[in-house]
Design a protein around this motif. Structure first.
Motif, PDB file in Angstrom:
ATOM      1  N   SER A 218     -13.692  80.379  14.333  1.00  0.00           N
ATOM      2  CA  SER A 218     -13.029  81.627  13.354  1.00  0.00           C
ATOM      3  C   SER A 218     -13.593  83.068  13.965  1.00  0.00           C
ATOM      4  O   SER A 218     -14.216  83.169  14.889  1.00  0.00           O
ATOM      5  CB  SER A 218     -13.956  81.528  11.877  1.00  0.00           C
ATOM      6  N   ALA A 219     -12.840  84.214  13.510  1.00  0.00           N
ATOM      7  CA  ALA A 219     -12.812  85.137  13.747  1.00  0.00           C
ATOM      8  C   ALA A 219     -14.405  85.960  13.526  1.00  0.00           C
ATOM      9  O   ALA A 219     -15.011  86.846  14.472  1.00  0.00           O
ATOM     10  CB  ALA A 219     -11.991  86.387  13.344  1.00  0.00           C
ATOM     11  N   VAL A 220     -14.905  85.449  12.368  1.00  0.00           N
ATOM     12  CA  VAL A 220     -16.373  85.935  12.090  1.00  0.00           C
ATOM     13  C   VAL A 220     -17.199  85.220  13.194  1.00  0.00           C
ATOM     14  O   VAL A 220     -18.174  85.841  13.567  1.00  0.00           O
ATOM     15  CB  VAL A 220     -16.786  85.315  10.602  1.00  0.00           C
ATOM     16  N   ARG A 221     -17.061  84.050  13.338  1.00  0.00           N
ATOM     17  CA  ARG A 221     -18.090  83.444  14.444  1.00  0.00           C
ATOM     18  C   ARG A 221     -17.941  84.230  15.704  1.00  0.00           C
ATOM     19  O   ARG A 221     -19.023  84.394  16.426  1.00  0.00           O
ATOM     20  CB  ARG A 221     -17.764  81.906  14.777  1.00  0.00           C
ATOM     21  N   GLY A 222     -16.667  84.528  16.229  1.00  0.00           N
ATOM     22  CA  GLY A 222     -16.490  85.392  17.529  1.00  0.00           C
ATOM     23  C   GLY A 222     -17.466  86.713  17.317  1.00  0.00           C
ATOM     24  O   GLY A 222     -17.994  87.001  18.205  1.00  0.00           O
ATOM     25  N   GLU A 223     -16.993  87.409  16.283  1.00  0.00           N
ATOM     26  CA  GLU A 223     -17.769  88.655  16.089  1.00  0.00           C
ATOM     27  C   GLU A 223     -19.472  88.418  15.937  1.00  0.00           C
ATOM     28  O   GLU A 223     -20.292  89.179  16.666  1.00  0.00           O
ATOM     29  CB  GLU A 223     -17.449  89.206  14.642  1.00  0.00           C
ATOM     30  N   LEU A 224     -19.807  87.499  15.459  1.00  0.00           N
ATOM     31  CA  LEU A 224     -21.277  87.234  15.610  1.00  0.00           C
ATOM     32  C   LEU A 224     -21.725  86.801  16.886  1.00  0.00           C
ATOM     33  O   LEU A 224     -22.661  87.092  17.332  1.00  0.00           O
ATOM     34  CB  LEU A 224     -21.778  85.832  14.467  1.00  0.00           C
ATOM     35  N   LEU A 225     -20.986  86.055  17.651  1.00  0.00           N
ATOM     36  CA  LEU A 225     -21.322  85.555  19.023  1.00  0.00           C
ATOM     37  C   LEU A 225     -21.335  86.818  19.825  1.00  0.00           C
ATOM     38  O   LEU A 225     -22.265  86.938  20.825  1.00  0.00           O
ATOM     39  CB  LEU A 225     -20.588  84.776  19.735  1.00  0.00           C
ATOM     40  N   TRP A 226     -20.553  87.755  19.760  1.00  0.00           N
ATOM     41  CA  TRP A 226     -20.456  89.008  20.251  1.00  0.00           C
ATOM     42  C   TRP A 226     -21.633  89.725  20.269  1.00  0.00           C
ATOM     43  O   TRP A 226     -22.216  90.241  21.001  1.00  0.00           O
ATOM     44  CB  TRP A 226     -19.057  89.682  20.045  1.00  0.00           C
ATOM     45  N   ARG A 227     -21.984  89.944  19.096  1.00  0.00           N
ATOM     46  CA  ARG A 227     -23.347  90.750  18.652  1.00  0.00           C
ATOM     47  C   ARG A 227     -24.548  90.039  19.228  1.00  0.00           C
ATOM     48  O   ARG A 227     -25.478  90.583  19.897  1.00  0.00           O
ATOM     49  CB  ARG A 227     -23.529  90.798  17.183  1.00  0.00           C
ATOM     50  N   ARG A 228     -24.812  88.722  19.020  1.00  0.00           N
ATOM     51  CA  ARG A 228     -25.832  88.008  19.519  1.00  0.00           C
ATOM     52  C   ARG A 228     -25.893  88.047  21.138  1.00  0.00           C
ATOM     53  O   ARG A 228     -27.076  88.255  21.849  1.00  0.00           O
ATOM     54  CB  ARG A 228     -25.825  86.517  19.181  1.00  0.00           C
ATOM     55  N   MET A 229     -24.821  88.189  21.689  1.00  0.00           N
ATOM     56  CA  MET A 229     -24.631  88.005  23.287  1.00  0.00           C
ATOM     57  C   MET A 229     -25.363  89.356  23.514  1.00  0.00           C
ATOM     58  O   MET A 229     -26.175  89.287  24.637  1.00  0.00           O
ATOM     59  CB  MET A 229     -23.390  88.015  23.834  1.00  0.00           C
ATOM     60  N   ALA A 247     -19.474  80.563  25.002  1.00  0.00           N
ATOM     61  CA  ALA A 247     -18.820  80.076  23.526  1.00  0.00           C
ATOM     62  C   ALA A 247     -17.771  81.005  22.830  1.00  0.00           C
ATOM     63  O   ALA A 247     -16.793  80.464  22.201  1.00  0.00           O
ATOM     64  CB  ALA A 247     -20.071  80.182  22.477  1.00  0.00           C
ATOM     65  N   TYR A 248     -17.873  82.123  23.274  1.00  0.00           N
ATOM     66  CA  TYR A 248     -16.849  83.077  22.653  1.00  0.00           C
ATOM     67  C   TYR A 248     -15.552  82.797  23.324  1.00  0.00           C
ATOM     68  O   TYR A 248     -14.383  82.640  22.646  1.00  0.00           O
ATOM     69  CB  TYR A 248     -17.320  84.466  22.673  1.00  0.00           C
ATOM     70  N   LEU A 249     -15.655  82.799  24.692  1.00  0.00           N
ATOM     71  CA  LEU A 249     -14.293  82.674  25.259  1.00  0.00           C
ATOM     72  C   LEU A 249     -13.926  81.438  25.358  1.00  0.00           C
ATOM     73  O   LEU A 249     -12.613  80.998  25.670  1.00  0.00           O
ATOM     74  CB  LEU A 249     -14.771  82.899  27.091  1.00  0.00           C
ATOM     75  N   ASP A 250     -14.554  80.163  24.714  1.00  0.00           N
ATOM     76  CA  ASP A 250     -13.714  78.969  24.439  1.00  0.00           C
ATOM     77  C   ASP A 250     -12.845  79.168  23.334  1.00  0.00           C
ATOM     78  O   ASP A 250     -11.839  78.164  23.247  1.00  0.00           O
ATOM     79  CB  ASP A 250     -14.936  77.942  23.881  1.00  0.00           C
ATOM     80  N   HIS A 251     -12.830  80.099  22.412  1.00  0.00           N
ATOM     81  CA  HIS A 251     -11.938  80.604  21.479  1.00  0.00           C
ATOM     82  C   HIS A 251     -11.635  81.944  21.750  1.00  0.00           C
ATOM     83  O   HIS A 251     -11.942  82.795  20.847  1.00  0.00           O
ATOM     84  CB  HIS A 251     -12.504  80.206  20.086  1.00  0.00           C
ATOM     85  N   ALA A 252     -10.887  82.232  22.669  1.00  0.00           N
ATOM     86  CA  ALA A 252     -10.750  83.782  23.017  1.00  0.00           C
ATOM     87  C   ALA A 252     -10.076  84.658  21.851  1.00  0.00           C
ATOM     88  O   ALA A 252      -9.366  84.257  21.415  1.00  0.00           O
ATOM     89  CB  ALA A 252      -9.893  83.954  24.230  1.00  0.00           C
ATOM     90  N   GLY A 253     -10.808  85.618  21.629  1.00  0.00           N
ATOM     91  CA  GLY A 253     -10.432  86.497  20.684  1.00  0.00           C
ATOM     92  C   GLY A 253     -10.066  88.076  20.911  1.00  0.00           C
ATOM     93  O   GLY A 253      -9.867  88.220  22.227  1.00  0.00           O
ATOM     94  N   ALA A 254     -10.257  88.673  20.276  1.00  0.00           N
ATOM     95  CA  ALA A 254      -9.784  90.381  20.599  1.00  0.00           C
ATOM     96  C   ALA A 254     -10.757  90.859  21.323  1.00  0.00           C
ATOM     97  O   ALA A 254     -10.333  91.838  22.008  1.00  0.00           O
ATOM     98  CB  ALA A 254      -9.803  91.154  19.257  1.00  0.00           C
ATOM     99  N   ARG A 255     -11.707  90.424  21.455  1.00  0.00           N
ATOM    100  CA  ARG A 255     -13.199  91.084  22.323  1.00  0.00           C
ATOM    101  C   ARG A 255     -13.239  90.403  23.792  1.00  0.00           C
ATOM    102  O   ARG A 255     -14.146  90.493  24.366  1.00  0.00           O
ATOM    103  CB  ARG A 255     -14.236  90.865  21.579  1.00  0.00           C
ATOM    104  N   THR A 256     -11.955  89.470  24.037  1.00  0.00           N
ATOM    105  CA  THR A 256     -12.257  88.666  25.288  1.00  0.00           C
ATOM    106  C   THR A 256     -12.540  89.571  26.689  1.00  0.00           C
ATOM    107  O   THR A 256     -13.540  89.307  27.081  1.00  0.00           O
ATOM    108  CB  THR A 256     -10.936  88.064  25.484  1.00  0.00           C
ATOM    109  N   VAL A 257     -11.845  90.881  26.810  1.00  0.00           N
ATOM    110  CA  VAL A 257     -12.049  91.440  27.726  1.00  0.00           C
ATOM    111  C   VAL A 257     -13.442  92.300  27.737  1.00  0.00           C
ATOM    112  O   VAL A 257     -14.012  92.134  28.783  1.00  0.00           O
ATOM    113  CB  VAL A 257     -11.080  92.659  27.958  1.00  0.00           C
ATOM    114  N   ASP A 258     -14.017  92.596  26.749  1.00  0.00           N
ATOM    115  CA  ASP A 258     -15.424  93.248  26.604  1.00  0.00           C
ATOM    116  C   ASP A 258     -16.342  91.985  26.935  1.00  0.00           C
ATOM    117  O   ASP A 258     -17.549  92.284  27.612  1.00  0.00           O
ATOM    118  CB  ASP A 258     -15.361  93.673  25.031  1.00  0.00           C
ATOM    119  N   VAL A 259     -16.116  90.753  26.548  1.00  0.00           N
ATOM    120  CA  VAL A 259     -16.994  89.878  26.623  1.00  0.00           C
ATOM    121  C   VAL A 259     -17.031  89.575  28.269  1.00  0.00           C
ATOM    122  O   VAL A 259     -18.228  89.463  28.743  1.00  0.00           O
ATOM    123  CB  VAL A 259     -16.678  88.325  25.901  1.00  0.00           C
ATOM    124  N   GLN A 260     -15.976  89.324  28.837  1.00  0.00           N
ATOM    125  CA  GLN A 260     -16.169  89.174  30.109  1.00  0.00           C
ATOM    126  C   GLN A 260     -16.488  90.304  30.904  1.00  0.00           C
ATOM    127  O   GLN A 260     -17.325  89.605  31.901  1.00  0.00           O
ATOM    128  CB  GLN A 260     -14.477  88.934  30.784  1.00  0.00           C
TER     129      GLN A 260
END
Length: 337
Positions: A218-229, A247-260
């Motif tokens: 879910s988008a919410v989990r992605g945002e939570l993973l981004w913050r915890r990272m 874990a975030y990149l397994d379900h790529a979202g709007a922050r993919t580039v930022d996470v990478q």
């Protein structure tokens, strides 16, 4: 003299009208127990009824179930729910019930309830995070991004948190905090904690709870993973940060580039080196920044010098300052080979 006897002394209504009024009064008293039902008083159809009868009927109606919207944004507003219950509102919610039994469904802000001691009134404040119940006291409930906080000025209240805690608190116990229970609200709490300058451990506790309650992908989990990272990485837990990135990149979202980018740079700067960073940096070849391409060139310069020169030539026109000087040094080294 009871109400039925008073009605018998009215001069004009006939006996059939009198019985109709009495039956409606008895129905109204029975309906009082249905707390959230909308109240509609039927037309009585009496002709020539006295002012005394009208006043009595108004009293019956005032004691029946009712619903009021509570809203005060700029300054607190005092609402007199009954002679025994006064509400001071600074926020949004709704109160339903009867004169003796009020239930406040609170959305945001602070509501303070003053209940006359030994009056037999039940007042409860209900939120997603907590149920606060009282008979005869003064207490306040605040709902915001941190959760639901309850404090008591006089008497004692029972607090039941949705997350499992239950007990009574009084004036000397300070505030009782019931945490949010939904993933998106826990994310809001984590953001509020960051703004308040909370330590990493406190923020991680909230983020962990949010991730546990979120739906995979879910988008919410992605945002939570981004913050915890970021919290993990900034606290020195690079391994944990990279696990969150994966874990975030397994379900790529709007922050993919930022996470990478965050994962690649963090791996480079904290001992993982190019071997740990390249999986993230390589994905930025086309979507990343000029600085990302400089880092890529540095990592592949020995094995792929031509590819490194290509990335540097592409990045140099967009660089200045230290990053430009860094790229030019590497470009000169490659030219000597």
């Amino acid at each position: 003299m009871d109400v039925k006897e008073q009605l018998r002394h009215l001069p004009e209504p006939d006996n059939e009208a009198l019985d109709r009024v009495w039956q409606r009064y008895r129905s109204s008293r029975a309906d009082e127990r249905a707390r959230s039902r909308s109240w509609v008083w039927p037309a009585l159809g009496l002709v020539g009824a006295t002012a005394v009868a009208a006043a009595a009927l108004f009293a019956f109606r005032a004691e029946g179930p009712r619903r009021e919207v509570l809203a005060a944004v700029e300054t607190p507003v005092v609402e007199a729910w009954s002679d025994e219950v006064e509400l001071t509102v600074s926020g949004r919610g709704e109160v339903v019930g009867t004169r003796k039994d009020a239930e406040i469904h609170w959305r945001s802000g602070t509501v303070t309830a003053s209940v006359k001691p030994h009056s037999g009134n039940r007042v409860a404040v209900v939120t997603e995070e907590a149920l606060v119940e009282v008979v005869g006291t003064v207490f306040s409930v605040t709902r915001d991004a941190m959760g639901v906080r309850t404090s008591v000025e006089r008497g004692r209240v029972k607090v039941t948190c949705t997350d499992g805690w239950s007990g009574e608190i009084g004036p000397d116990d300070g505030e009782k905090l019931c945490l949010p229970v939904r993933a998106e609200l826990l994310m809001g709490r984590a953001d509020a904690l960051q703004e308040a300058g909370a330590d990493a451990a406190t923020r991680l506790q909230t983020l962990d709870a949010g991730i546990q309650r979120s739906e995979p992908g879910s988008a919410v989990r992605g945002e939570l993973l981004w913050r915890r990272m970021q919290v993990r990485g900034d606290a020195g837990d690079v391994r944990g940060a990279l696990a969150d990135a994966d874990a975030y990149l397994d379900h790529a979202g709007a922050r993919t580039v930022d996470v990478q980018r965050y994962a690649g740079w963090k791996a480079l700067s904290h001992g993982g080196g190019c071997a740990a960073a390249l999986p993230y940096l390589s994905a930025l070849e086309l979507t990343g920044s000029p600085e990302d391409r400089v880092l890529l060139a540095e990592c592949v310069a020995r094995e792929q010098p031509q590819q490194a020169r290509t990335w540097l030539d592409d990045a140099l026109p967009q660089l200045d300052g230290e990053w430009r000087a860094r790229a030019e040094r590497l470009r000169a080294t490659l030219a000597e080979r």
